[in-house]
Design an enzyme around this catalytic site. Structure first.
Site, PDB file in Angstrom:
ATOM      1  N   GLU A 264       1.049  -1.189  -0.114  1.00 11.58           N
ATOM      2  CA  GLU A 264      -0.004   0.068  -0.013  1.00 11.58           C
ATOM      3  C   GLU A 264       0.925   1.283   0.019  1.00 11.58           C
ATOM      4  OE1 GLU A 264      -2.964  -0.372  -0.800  1.00 11.58           O
ATOM      5  OE2 GLU A 264      -3.029  -2.546  -0.506  1.00 11.58           O
ATOM      6  N   HIS A 267       1.349   2.067  -3.542  1.00 10.93           N
ATOM      7  CA  HIS A 267       0.214   2.797  -4.054  1.00 10.93           C
ATOM      8  C   HIS A 267       0.221   4.437  -3.701  1.00 10.93           C
ATOM      9  CE1 HIS A 267      -1.757  -0.507  -6.218  1.00 10.93           C
ATOM     10  NE2 HIS A 267      -1.872  -1.116  -4.932  1.00 10.93           N
ATOM     11  N   GLU A 293      -0.441  -0.804  -9.897  1.00  7.73           N
ATOM     12  CA  GLU A 293      -0.020  -1.917  -9.276  1.00  7.73           C
ATOM     13  C   GLU A 293       1.460  -2.116  -9.516  1.00  7.73           C
ATOM     14  OE1 GLU A 293      -2.279  -3.172  -7.589  1.00  7.73           O
ATOM     15  OE2 GLU A 293      -1.309  -5.183  -6.959  1.00  7.73           O
TER      16      GLU A 293
HETATM   17 ZN    ZN Z   1      -2.490  -3.157  -5.145  1.00  2.00          ZN
END
Ligand code: ZN
Length: 500
Positions: A264, A267, A293
């Site tokens: 995370e 991201h 991703e």
């Molecule tokens: Zn992801």
């Protein structure tokens, strides 16, 4: 022209505010909201979605876009804004609001039924619900429209990975699968790694503290973000200056919390790195699910599971967990966090087998949409594909076709390809960063991540949606998407780990 541009920006900024407010409600629902709030929250979020949709698809927005598209004097950034908004506007108008409402109430009911069916291992109950979802997904695709030579899944793929089609994704995935299946078999024939050193009790707070420290070192900005706990980890954005991440803690598996945080974090750093000049516009977002991703996987796996990274962190980890890791060698730990084990569950899969889970789902989605596979046959086809690709067979549908939420809470089609496109791109981007800054691997062994972070910010993050996925891939890596860097990364790493 300036007045029209200003009017468009004001209108779009209000729509963005409604969407971000909805994201705050969603974040709260997944982190702190008491269960009693569920019904009201569902209603509140539906209201905000409806308002955002109505305001964005207002006739006046269409007029302004048409007028501004004909203008010559727009700055480059404003011209991109107008053209991206035009695409979003066209897409939003193609699907009737009545269909969207019907679809969202269907998937809400489907999601509820799925949580019960999964607990009861009951695919039979889900079959008619999933059949209806397949019909509606086809209808959705028809509304969005696709090339007469194309595939019905194309518009659904395009919704999250703009510009990608079945014709492009299929050969890439087929080539990857052809390389991965024998590689996984070869690994399975070697002596298995003992990962017991990470599978024991680790205190909750210390796990969270260690993960947060690594996230901060990587470059996640806690002044413009925060980390909270949830059941399914995710990242959400309310502004370039407020990007939140979540994780979960498994007391008896050290990797779960740490690598969820690092995933995370990747991201989150992407969203925090978008240029401030795009703040408040729909351009302040990741450009596709595949590129998004690629950033989570790059930081989680290529950096976070690398030997170099742990040369720096392992002594620190041993200091934080003297009883648990004091007597465990670095290499034992490094092998444990990279153990390959073909299994049944996608979200628990290791780096090497993960894509096989994704590729088979992608192929099944395409077959369902094109009508060459029926829902009633899905559970059995699922089991046989797992046997041929991963050498495992689930004892029941809970660990088979009922495991992932995607088909029960959204369209069938377009849900999975981004994961594997992201893995492929993660190696492509990392290689390009190292080619530009050969010191990166050595920097990582010293706990210095800034060179890599800065390269990613300059070449990927700052652009947001002003570049498409294929443009940013080509511009940042000098090549179109291809599996070579990823396969050579996997071969090098797992060849050494398993003495192949
Ligand atoms: Zn992801």
């Amino acid at each position: 022209m300036t007045e029209k541009l200003q009017e468009l920006k004001t209108r779009v900024s209000a729509v963005t505010d409604l969407r971000m407010a909805n994201a705050v409600l969603n974040w709260d629902q997944s982190t702190y909201m008491p269960a009693g709030g569920a019904v009201a929250r569902g209603r509140q979020m539906a209201t905000l979605s409806k308002l955002a949709h109505e305001q964005f698809t207002d006739d006046r927005v269409g007029e302004l876009l048409t007028d501004l598209a004909a203008e010559q004097g727009l700055s480059a950034e404003d011209a991109v804004l107008v053209s991206v908004l035009q695409k979003d506007f066209d897409k939003a108008l193609k699907v009737p609001a009545s269909f969207l409402a019907e679809f969202s109430s269907h998937v809400a009911a489907s999601y509820q039924a799925w949580t019960e069916a999964r607990a009861a291992n009951d695919f039979a109950t889900m079959q008619p619900i999933l059949e209806k979802n397949l019909d509606m997904s086809r209808q959705y695709a028809e509304y969005l429209g696709y090339d007469s030579q194309g595939h019905i899944a194309d518009p659904l793929i395009d919704a999250s990975d703009e510009g990608m089609t079945v014709a492009e994704v299929r050969p890439v995935f087929a080539a990857l699968r052809k390389e991965l299946v024998p590689l996984v078999k070869a690994v399975a024939e070697q002596e298995q790694i003992d990962d017991s050193c990470i599978l024991k009790f680790f205190p909750h707070d210390k796990q969270l503290a260690f993960g947060s420290r690594v996230a901060k070192d990587f470059g996640y900005d806690f002044e413009r973000g925060r980390l909270d706990l949830t059941y399914h980890p995710f990242c959400t954005t309310f502004s370039v200056n407020d990007v939140r991440i979540t994780s979960r803690i498994n007391d008896n598996d050290f990797g779960d919390c740490l690598f969820s945080i690092l995933h995370e974090t990747g991201h989150g750093m992407y969203e925090q790195g978008v240029s401030q000049s795009l703040e408040g516009t729909p351009l302040a977002d990741g450009t596709s699910s595949g590129v998004h991703e690629s950033q989570s996987r790059l930081w989680e796996n290529i950096v976070g599971r690398s030997h170099g990274c742990w040369q720096h962190y392992y002594p620190i980890l041993q200091e934080s967990f003297p009883e648990e890791f004091g007597k465990v060698e670095l290499d034992t730990f490094y092998k444990a966090i990279n153990k390959v084990q073909p299994g049944l569950i996608r979200v628990d899969a290791d780096e090497l087998t993960y894509n096989l889970h994704v590729i088979l789902r992608f192929e099944l989605e395409c077959q369902l949409l094109e009508g060459s596979l029926e829902i009633k046959d899905l559970p059995e086809v699922w089991h046989s594909r797992y046997e041929s690709d991963l050498g495992v067979r689930a004892p029941s549908d809970v660990d088979g076709v009922l495991q992932d939420v995607h088909w029960y809470a959204g369209t069938i089609g377009g849900a999975f390809q981004g994961y594997t496109l992201g893995n492929i791109l993660s190696a492509q981007f990392y290689d390009a960063a190292v080619a530009a800054n050969p010191s990166i691997p050595t920097d990582i062994t010293k706990g210095e991540f800034q060179t890599l972070h800065t390269w990613l910010k300059d070449n990927i993050y700052q652009h947001g949606r002003t570049l498409t996925a294929s443009e940013v891939t080509k511009q940042a890596s000098g090549q179109d998407l291809n599996i070579d860097p990823y396969m050579s990364y996997l071969r090098g790493k797992y060849g050494a780990l398993y003495s192949l």
